[in-house]
Motif scaffolding. Structure first.
Motif, PDB file in Angstrom:
ATOM      1  N   TYR A 120     -48.960  69.898  18.439  1.00 24.22           N
ATOM      2  CA  TYR A 120     -49.028  68.755  19.342  1.00 24.22           C
ATOM      3  C   TYR A 120     -50.092  67.783  18.825  1.00 24.22           C
ATOM      4  CZ  TYR A 120     -46.889  72.330  22.331  1.00 24.22           C
ATOM      5  OH  TYR A 120     -46.090  73.329  22.834  1.00 24.22           O
ATOM      6  N   LEU A 121     -49.745  66.497  18.760  1.00 20.71           N
ATOM      7  CA  LEU A 121     -50.652  65.500  18.196  1.00 20.71           C
ATOM      8  C   LEU A 121     -50.958  64.405  19.217  1.00 20.71           C
ATOM      9  CD1 LEU A 121     -48.826  64.984  14.751  1.00 20.71           C
ATOM     10  CD2 LEU A 121     -50.619  66.657  15.286  1.00 20.71           C
ATOM     11  N   SER A 122     -52.215  63.967  19.264  1.00 22.73           N
ATOM     12  CA  SER A 122     -52.575  62.851  20.139  1.00 22.73           C
ATOM     13  C   SER A 122     -53.936  62.295  19.758  1.00 22.73           C
ATOM     14  CB  SER A 122     -52.610  63.289  21.606  1.00 22.73           C
ATOM     15  OG  SER A 122     -53.018  62.211  22.432  1.00 22.73           O
ATOM     16  N   ALA A 123     -54.086  61.001  19.977  1.00 17.65           N
ATOM     17  CA  ALA A 123     -55.398  60.363  19.782  1.00 17.65           C
ATOM     18  C   ALA A 123     -56.143  60.246  21.099  1.00 17.65           C
ATOM     19  CB  ALA A 123     -55.224  58.971  19.165  1.00 17.65           C
ATOM     20  N   THR A 124     -55.436  60.429  22.220  1.00 13.82           N
ATOM     21  CA  THR A 124     -56.058  60.149  23.519  1.00 13.82           C
ATOM     22  C   THR A 124     -55.665  61.204  24.550  1.00 13.82           C
ATOM     23  OG1 THR A 124     -54.198  58.656  23.970  1.00 13.82           O
ATOM     24  CG2 THR A 124     -56.240  57.648  23.220  1.00 13.82           C
ATOM     25  N   VAL A 125     -56.427  62.260  24.613  1.00 14.52           N
ATOM     26  CA  VAL A 125     -56.265  63.273  25.665  1.00 14.52           C
ATOM     27  C   VAL A 125     -57.589  63.366  26.405  1.00 14.52           C
ATOM     28  CG1 VAL A 125     -55.835  65.703  26.164  1.00 14.52           C
ATOM     29  CG2 VAL A 125     -54.541  64.558  24.354  1.00 14.52           C
ATOM     30  N   LEU A 134     -54.423  47.350  31.488  1.00 16.59           N
ATOM     31  CA  LEU A 134     -54.386  48.530  30.630  1.00 16.59           C
ATOM     32  C   LEU A 134     -55.272  49.626  31.217  1.00 16.59           C
ATOM     33  CD1 LEU A 134     -54.913  46.855  27.133  1.00 16.59           C
ATOM     34  CD2 LEU A 134     -52.766  47.718  28.049  1.00 16.59           C
ATOM     35  N   ASN A 135     -54.830  50.870  31.077  1.00 14.69           N
ATOM     36  CA  ASN A 135     -55.736  51.966  31.416  1.00 14.69           C
ATOM     37  C   ASN A 135     -56.477  52.401  30.159  1.00 14.69           C
ATOM     38  OD1 ASN A 135     -54.142  53.883  29.954  1.00 14.69           O
ATOM     39  ND2 ASN A 135     -52.813  54.149  31.734  1.00 14.69           N
ATOM     40  N   MET A 136     -57.388  53.347  30.331  1.00  8.72           N
ATOM     41  CA  MET A 136     -58.268  53.725  29.229  1.00  8.72           C
ATOM     42  C   MET A 136     -57.487  54.337  28.064  1.00  8.72           C
ATOM     43  SD  MET A 136     -61.445  53.274  28.839  1.00  8.72           S
ATOM     44  CE  MET A 136     -62.205  53.401  27.225  1.00  8.72           C
ATOM     45  N   GLN A 137     -56.504  55.177  28.382  1.00  8.64           N
ATOM     46  CA  GLN A 137     -55.714  55.793  27.315  1.00  8.64           C
ATOM     47  C   GLN A 137     -54.969  54.749  26.497  1.00  8.64           C
ATOM     48  OE1 GLN A 137     -56.310  57.287  30.142  1.00  8.64           O
ATOM     49  NE2 GLN A 137     -56.249  59.508  29.961  1.00  8.64           N
ATOM     50  N   GLU A 138     -54.344  53.794  27.191  1.00  8.95           N
ATOM     51  CA  GLU A 138     -53.599  52.740  26.498  1.00  8.95           C
ATOM     52  C   GLU A 138     -54.529  51.906  25.623  1.00  8.95           C
ATOM     53  OE1 GLU A 138     -50.323  52.189  30.121  1.00  8.95           O
ATOM     54  OE2 GLU A 138     -52.157  50.991  30.058  1.00  8.95           O
ATOM     55  N   GLY A 150     -65.896  52.435  29.290  1.00  7.43           N
ATOM     56  CA  GLY A 150     -65.255  53.528  30.001  1.00  7.43           C
ATOM     57  C   GLY A 150     -64.957  54.755  29.168  1.00  7.43           C
ATOM     58  N   GLU A 151     -64.561  55.786  29.877  1.00  4.77           N
ATOM     59  CA  GLU A 151     -64.092  57.021  29.273  1.00  4.77           C
ATOM     60  C   GLU A 151     -62.733  57.347  29.855  1.00  4.77           C
ATOM     61  OE1 GLU A 151     -66.938  60.051  30.005  1.00  4.77           O
ATOM     62  OE2 GLU A 151     -68.455  59.189  28.665  1.00  4.77           O
ATOM     63  N   MET A 152     -61.951  58.111  29.099  1.00  2.42           N
ATOM     64  CA  MET A 152     -60.620  58.479  29.564  1.00  2.42           C
ATOM     65  C   MET A 152     -60.691  59.301  30.843  1.00  2.42           C
ATOM     66  SD  MET A 152     -58.298  59.414  26.289  1.00  2.42           S
ATOM     67  CE  MET A 152     -59.542  60.443  25.527  1.00  2.42           C
ATOM     68  N   GLN A 153     -59.750  59.019  31.740  1.00  4.63           N
ATOM     69  CA  GLN A 153     -59.648  59.776  32.972  1.00  4.63           C
ATOM     70  C   GLN A 153     -58.477  60.738  32.879  1.00  4.63           C
ATOM     71  OE1 GLN A 153     -61.934  59.397  35.577  1.00  4.63           O
ATOM     72  NE2 GLN A 153     -62.959  58.154  34.025  1.00  4.63           N
TER      73      GLN A 153
END
Length: 825
Positions: A379-384, A521-525, A572-575
């Motif tokens: 599983y790959l992601s830049a934003t978890v 936009l949210n933090m992940q986006e 911010g930080e990701m929620q």
């Protein structure tokens, strides 16, 4: 009590401040008038300011105060003659004074503050911090722009950092950018982990030789993955910022498993554009190893391009697919056709938390674990937001790499809307004139919030610029990708929706807007988008620039303004959003899973592996009551109706709508156009219409009050004859219903959707459909949107056909089949 006396000598007067205990607000503010006597200058008059004016005091009072004072001071740079008299007076009393720097702005407000090296420059002089702050906020308040509290705090921090008020105020006129002041922060590159040498990897020789053509060592995150069991079959969740080499991790496991005869590689991505790009890359990269690659992106049955020679079979070694494309194989009973699967890579896995598509990714992962139990999952992601939790839920080992391969600078520019093109022009030109140590020119991605803006901005920029979004044809997108990849295209303007994954090796990212559509936009986006800046194989650093408009909102109910949103995103930080879906989505997934197993026990096990909580027994009972499936003990079986719903991604409510329409013998054209409207249609000549009516007409035809504005009063008569004819033609074809709520009743969208389908049935391809709409009605659309809509129409027509046959409505089935064939082309 400490008492200080301060004199400020001016040509017309000498001001005196009595300061107690070093406080800024003096005990009193007065004025001294001197006169020459035989003994030298002496106090002649002494006045003290009061709330009612001035009070005259005996001159002896100031003499007594001077004798009691712990310190006497004379402000520097005062009137020379008056200063000389003050010094002479003090000498006559056998007193002395210190010459000091004081804030002139404080004195004007009857206050006191020293100046020092930390004081702030303003108009060729220095003033104290407090006065500089007050002057900054005065200018902000008197400007014609409302700045958010966050923006004001940002400007204040710049003031305190630079100690220069003039320079800070230039931030309010940002067309002459001050690179140092716009910089919000810098994120340093890190190469703490040395890369594993590729020649030492335990992989097949021909694969190793291929990798060595590009590099001698793995990137840090790749090394971490290998050290944590990647090549030993370990399931992994890899979280790392964009451009750190996550994709190769999936390839390392997948290709090596192919070469070891452990099974094929399934590579899942969220977007068709990304699937096409990966297909091209993998086909080129691995064909010399004897590895075949194919692509599956949903039903994709519209014959729109004769040039598309993509391989779509399931007997390939690598299958690149969208989430829905791979799930379609499972939902339609094609799991066995996949054969042995050795590796499953799920790219952009954070999509599992997406409100609309998350349930389908969660579902397809659960079903793949069932049909390919021995496969290795990557599983790959830049934003978890909570990678440890997600890794545990997915049953994978976490590989977390928090460092960037190249340094990145983030800049915030507060600017009016009308300045954006000029600012972007300068930023893009400056970047394109730079060449990295790797020999690549600087290129820019501009993110905006709508497809129309992609074209507007690309056309307005005075250089070679290209729009890029899902509404373009695959050929148009491919042309942009190739041009950008070769370094010939300085800038591409795209939507936030394409931030995930599509590989544009840009050194600079500009946020022209901080919204996706009309939602912030949210933090992940945001992190996904800014992560596109700076690639280690191309660039030495990355630049991110946010162009934020103070007081800008997209809807009246948005609490924050764009300048406030910008600063919150930068700080911010990701929620962690969590994974949960509505009952409608859960019943769809239960149906889809029932297509791969006839065991309730296995079905429960599959859904227990998913991230969302499922009340399986309750949902099965609901589906059983609705005749979607039968259950007998541990055995479960989809009905014919249930199979159709599952294979066509139909929710329970949509399946019922089709069934009811079939039973009423409604025409298939009416049914499918009611199921899904095509509303991505725009006034081609919106600018001309707006100019003629002297209003700002929304470009989208079915948006807000567009139609009301157009047909209000004498507006039609103000249009030139050609536009008027096209508008009348549009009205006569689509605005003839008698509904009370017209044109907001949906009839116009329904009729327009029928028109799209009918034109396609006449043999027009998506580009031809758009041209015909422009000629007939003066409205336009994007061919890619038309293609996507028609693809859904085909799937829905097939569902209508199959449901009609299931309920013995042969005429409806035949009509649906005929129309489907025409739409397929």
């Amino acid at each position: 009590m400490t008492l200080w006396i301060l004199f400020i000598a001016e040509r017309s007067k000498i001001t005196v401040l009595a300061i107690r205990d070093k406080k800024k607000k003096p005990l009193f503010v007065g004025e001294v008038v001197l006169r020459n006597t035989s003994g030298g200058p002496r106090p002649h008059k002494f006045k003290v300011k009061t709330d009612k004016g001035e009070e005259l005091h005996p001159p002896s009072e100031i003499t007594d105060l001077l004798r009691k004072a712990n310190r006497i001071m004379i402000a520097k740079d005062g009137d020379q003659e008056q200063t000389s008299d003050l010094v002479a007076m003090l000498q006559g009393f056998q007193l002395s004074a210190d010459v000091v720097n004081v804030c002139r702005f404080c004195v004007l407000k009857d206050m006191f503050n020293f100046l020092n090296r930390r004081s702030i420059k303003y108009h060729r002089e220095k003033i104290c911090e407090d006065c500089a702050r007050e002057e900054l906020y005065r200018v902000l308040a008197s400007s014609q722009t409302f700045y958010s509290d966050e923006a004001c705090e940002r400007l204040e921090s710049i003031l305190l950092k630079t100690r220069d008020l003039d320079r800070t105020l230039l931030m309010l006129s940002p067309e002459d950018l001050d690179h140092e002041l716009t910089r919000f922060d810098s994120i340093a590159a890190s190469k703490e982990i040395s890369g594993t040498r590729i020649k030492e990897l335990p992989i097949r020789r021909k694969f190793k030789d291929l990798l060595l053509k590009k590099s001698d060592t793995l990137l840090p995150v790749q090394s971490l993955s290998v050290e944590s069991g990647l090549l030993k079959g370990q399931n992994q969740l890899v979280t790392s910022v964009t451009a750190t080499g996550k994709t190769l991790i999936g390839e390392l496991a997948g290709v090596e498993n192919i070469l070891r005869n452990k099974g094929k590689l399934l590579y899942l991505v969220p977007l068709v554009a990304l699937a096409n790009q990966k297909y091209d890359q993998f086909t080129k990269r691995y064909s010399n190893l004897g590895i075949q690659t194919s692509i599956r992106v949903g039903s994709a049955r519209i014959k729109a391009s004769k040039n598309d020679k993509s391989k779509r079979t399931l007997d390939s070694d690598i299958i690149i697919g969208t989430y829905e494309g791979i799930d379609y194989i499972l939902r339609t009973g094609g799991a066995d056709m996949l054969g042995q699967v050795g590796t499953i890579v799920v790219d952009e896995v954070h999509t599992i938390e997406d409100e609309e598509r998350g349930h389908r990714l969660d579902g397809v992962i659960g079903r793949l674990k069932y049909v390919a139990p021995s496969a290795q999952f990557i599983y790959l992601s830049a934003t978890v937001a909570k990678p440890q939790l997600m890794a545990k839920q997915l049953g994978a080992k976490l590989i977390e790499y928090e460092y960037r391969p190249v340094p990145i600078e983030r800049h915030l520019v507060l600017c009016p809307e009308h300045s954006k093109i000029k600012i972007m022009t300068r930023l893009v030109r400056d970047e394109f004139n730079k060449v990295s140590s790797k020999g690549h020119k600087g290129q820019t991605i501009v993110f905006t919030n709508s497809r129309r803006n992609c074209h507007r901005i690309a056309e307005a920029l005075p250089m070679y610029a290209a729009p890029y979004h899902a509404g373009l044809t695959s050929e148009e997108r491919k042309k942009v990708e190739v041009s950008f990849g070769k370094g010939k295209l300085p800038v591409v303007v795209t939507t936030a929706a394409l931030a995930a994954g599509v590989d544009f090796p840009a050194s600079q990212v500009i946020f022209e807007s901080l919204a996706m559509g009309i939602e912030w936009l949210n933090m992940q986006e945001f992190l996904q988008m800014l992560g596109r800046a700076g690639r280690p194989d191309y660039h030495d650093r990355g630049e991110v620039v946010l162009l934020a408009v103070p007081n800008k909102k997209y809807t009246s109910n948005q609490g924050d303004t764009e300048d406030a949103v910008a600063i919150k995103l930068l700080k911010g930080e990701m929620q962690h959003i969590g994974v949960d879906y509505g009952e409608e989505e859960k019943t769809e997934e239960i149906l889809a899973t029932a297509a791969v197993t006839h065991s309730v026990k296995d079905l429960k096990r599959i859904h227990a592996n998913m991230l969302a909580d499922y009340s399986v027994d309750f949902l099965i009972k609901r589906l059983e009551r609705s005749k979607f499936l039968h259950r007998k003990g541990d055995s479960i079986k989809l009905t014919r109706f249930g199979k159709i719903a599952s294979g066509h991604f139909l929710s329970v409510s949509k399946a019922f709508l089709i069934r009811d329409a079939v039973m009423m013998e409604q025409s298939p054209l009416t049914t499918v156009s009611n199921l899904e409207f095509f509303d991505s249609v725009y006034f081609k000549y919106a600018a001309r219409i707006s100019a003629a009516l002297n209003i700002n007409l929304p470009s989208r035809v079915f948006q807000g009050a567009s139609l009301d504005i157009l047909f209000e009063g004498e507006n039609m008569q103000k249009l030139d004859i050609s536009l008027r004819d096209q508008v009348f033609e549009f009205a006569s074809d689509f605005l003839t219903c008698s509904c009370k709520d017209s044109p907001y009743c949906g009839c116009a969208e329904h009729k327009f959707s029928e028109k799209i389908i009918s034109i396609r049935a006449e043999g027009y391809d998506p580009v031809g459909i758009v041209r015909k709409l422009e000629n007939l009605y003066g409205v336009t659309a994007y061919p890619g949107d038309v293609l996507g809509y028609l693809d859904n129409v085909v799937r829905n027509l097939e569902a209508v056909e199959m449901i009609a046959r299931a309920y013995s409505k042969k005429d409806i089935a035949s009509e649906a089949r005929r129309l489907r064939k025409q739409v397929e082309g």
